[in-house]
Enzyme design. Structure first.
Site, PDB file in Angstrom:
ATOM      1  N   GLU A  56      19.516  13.597 -17.555  1.00  0.00           N
ATOM      2  CA  GLU A  56      20.950  13.468 -17.833  1.00  0.00           C
ATOM      3  C   GLU A  56      21.314  14.233 -19.101  1.00  0.00           C
ATOM      4  OE1 GLU A  56      19.491  10.650 -16.585  1.00  0.00           O
ATOM      5  OE2 GLU A  56      21.040   9.312 -15.754  1.00  0.00           O
ATOM      6  N   ARG A  73      20.650  24.107  -1.141  1.00  0.00           N
ATOM      7  CA  ARG A  73      21.896  23.348  -1.031  1.00  0.00           C
ATOM      8  C   ARG A  73      22.321  22.926  -2.433  1.00  0.00           C
ATOM      9  NH1 ARG A  73      22.651  22.975   4.193  1.00  0.00           N
ATOM     10  NH2 ARG A  73      24.718  22.129   3.865  1.00  0.00           N
ATOM     11  N   LYS A 126      25.243  29.266   1.136  1.00  0.00           N
ATOM     12  CA  LYS A 126      25.869  29.994   2.258  1.00  0.00           C
ATOM     13  C   LYS A 126      25.449  31.471   2.168  1.00  0.00           C
ATOM     14  CE  LYS A 126      29.608  26.668   2.936  1.00  0.00           C
ATOM     15  NZ  LYS A 126      29.815  25.785   1.776  1.00  0.00           N
ATOM     16  N   ASP A 176      37.623  28.822  -4.877  1.00  0.00           N
ATOM     17  CA  ASP A 176      36.452  28.222  -4.231  1.00  0.00           C
ATOM     18  C   ASP A 176      35.818  29.342  -3.403  1.00  0.00           C
ATOM     19  OD1 ASP A 176      34.623  26.992  -2.611  1.00  0.00           O
ATOM     20  OD2 ASP A 176      35.880  25.255  -2.164  1.00  0.00           O
ATOM     21  N   THR A 214      29.405  26.683  -3.467  1.00  0.00           N
ATOM     22  CA  THR A 214      28.101  26.208  -3.024  1.00  0.00           C
ATOM     23  C   THR A 214      27.121  27.367  -3.185  1.00  0.00           C
ATOM     24  OG1 THR A 214      28.804  26.758  -0.785  1.00  0.00           O
ATOM     25  CG2 THR A 214      28.880  24.432  -1.402  1.00  0.00           C
ATOM     26  N   TYR A 235      14.025  13.045 -14.721  1.00  0.00           N
ATOM     27  CA  TYR A 235      15.387  12.649 -15.114  1.00  0.00           C
ATOM     28  C   TYR A 235      15.831  13.484 -16.312  1.00  0.00           C
ATOM     29  CZ  TYR A 235      17.393   8.908 -12.382  1.00  0.00           C
ATOM     30  OH  TYR A 235      18.011   8.211 -11.388  1.00  0.00           O
TER      31      TYR A 235
HETATM   32  N1  DSN Z   1      30.882  22.797   5.838  1.00  0.00           N
HETATM   33  C1  DSN Z   1      31.271  24.041   5.238  1.00  0.00           C
HETATM   34  C2  DSN Z   1      31.532  25.100   6.248  1.00  0.00           C
HETATM   35  O1  DSN Z   1      30.899  25.067   7.291  1.00  0.00           O
HETATM   36  O2  DSN Z   1      32.336  25.974   6.011  1.00  0.00           O
HETATM   37  C3  DSN Z   1      32.398  23.865   4.311  1.00  0.00           C
HETATM   38  O3  DSN Z   1      32.048  22.919   3.368  1.00  0.00           O
END
Ligand code: DSN
Length: 413
Positions: A51, A230, A224, A195, A221, A49
């Site tokens: 925080e 993740r 990707k 984004d 994120t 933990y």
């Molecule tokens: N789920 C993602 C995508 O496939 O583009 C977007 O958050």
């Protein structure tokens, strides 16, 4: 040993492992994280933990976690040339929520590309928190070219005077001009949020322009094209650092997932290596090769091609919906997702298109030659979508192809 202690779960995990190893993975938002990233993500930091932020925690025992999180922050800043980084968001949605929470008041006007044209749930879908807590002003792609229409975006901004404009999409296959967005935002005194979730790896590897010189805040994120665990990050100009940090903790989150933060640090280090630029460039080369091979086979791509890692195939000329095409490809070992096309007459659950992306296949080491073969496999399935025999033949070919590019072979069993 999960295999001994929980065989039921282990059996399913092994099947998923075989699916990931043996399938042709074309979901544009997925990738194969490295064993190091996965080891960090599944390691002992899951027990802690923490925080707060490095040097300012609410629990003891954080001396090593502090150093790990600080390294993750420094690497994120270096990778994208950002003044400030928060590496704690649990997901892209949390990151966007925190950015709005930090910089907007409830009811403020938030302007983003509409979801059915390539936006995101958190960019203003009416049933999402973003659509409920903010006044959403959608902008649209040009109806003929399906490209971003900067003049129209500027006009809508001028008319509506939004407090924030979002650039960054889940389905846009062309380069984004961040300088133009900055100019539009400045003309109405709006904040610019980029984004970059989909293109973060391309930006890190120099295969797409970097929004850092233009954006007030950048969310992303990390799993990707960036090929990390993740989770998500928020980058910002120094002037917003305190607001962003407070929005994440204590505003929206409690204990950060330090295991995921360590995995992010490992992934950022991988992305800082010169070889990552080769990877990013190859993603784009592969996408262009796949797009052009599909076009040669008579398939229709929205905007006619791609500048980045993804493309949108309109499958109506094969007499299929996106849902049918996705299902047929799934049956042949080719994974992708159905996706609306601009002005889609079908619902988002049916759609008229499929989205394809090359980040995962590129991680396996596939190149332009393999993209040609894959285009033919896709075409075979879409031409014979109801034939079990045709799908089974393609599945065998897909298995033979992926066997030449093993991904996690040393992690099996
Ligand atoms: N789920 C993602 C995508 O496939 O583009 C977007 O958050």
């Amino acid at each position: 040993m999960i295999s001994e202690n929980d065989p039921k779960i282990w059996e399913l995990y092994k099947k998923e492992m075989a699916r990931q190893e043996g399938g042709i993975q074309l979901i544009a938002s997925e990738n194969y994280a490295s064993p190091d990233v996965m080891a960090a993500s599944g390691g002992i930091l899951t027990n802690k933990y923490s925080e707060g932020y490095p040097g300012k925690r609410y629990y003891g025992g954080n001396e090593f976690v502090d150093s790990i999180e600080t390294i993750a922050i420094e690497r994120a800043k270096k990778l994208f040339g950002a003044e400030h980084a928060n590496v704690q968001p649990h997901s892209g949605s949390s990151a966007n929520m925190a950015a709005y929470y930090a910089l907007l008041e409830r009811g403020d006007k938030l302007m983003g590309l509409s979801l059915d044209e390539g936006g995101h749930l958190t960019h203003g879908l009416p049933v999402n928190f973003s659509g409920k807590y903010y006044e959403i002003i959608p902008y649209h792609l040009n109806a003929q070219t399906h490209l971003l229409d900067y003049d129209s975006i500027a006009e809508i901004a001028d008319e509506q005077q939004p407090k924030m404009i979002i650039a960054g999409y889940t389905m846009y296959s062309r380069t984004i001009d961040f300088a133009k967005f900055r100019k539009i935002a400045d003309s109405v005194g709006a904040k610019l949020l980029v984004d970059m979730s989909h293109i973060a790896g391309l930006i890190a590897g120099g295969a797409h322009p970097n929004p850092a010189p233009y954006a007030d805040v950048i969310t992303s994120t990390t799993h990707k094209t960036l090929r990390g665990p993740r989770g998500a990050i928020i980058l910002s100009q120094e002037q917003y650092a305190k607001q962003i940090d407070r929005a994440i903790f204590p505003g929206l989150q409690g204990g950060p997932f330090e295991n995921q933060i360590m995995a992010r640090a490992v992934a950022f280090n991988e992305a800082l290596q010169p070889s990552f630029s080769d990877y990013a460039a190859q993603i784009v080369k592969n996408a262009k090769a796949l797009a052009s091979a599909l076009t040669d086979l008579g398939l229709v791509l929205v905007t006619g091609g791609t500048d980045n890692h993804l493309m949108l195939l309109d499958v109506r000329n094969r007499g299929l919906t996106g849902k049918e095409a996705q299902l047929a490809l799934d049956g042949a070992g080719i994974t992708c997702n159905k996706n609306t096309v601009p002005n889609d007459p079908q619902s988002p659950f049916i759609t008229s298109g499929i989205r394809l992306g090359t980040p995962a296949l590129t991680t396996r080491g596939m190149k332009e030659g393999e993209m040609q073969k894959i285009a033919h496999l896709i075409d075979d399935v879409l031409k014979n979508s109801t034939s079990a025999e045709a799908k089974s033949k393609v599945k065998k070919e897909a298995l033979a192809l992926t066997a030449q590019f093993p991904i996690y072979k040393n992690l099996r069993d």
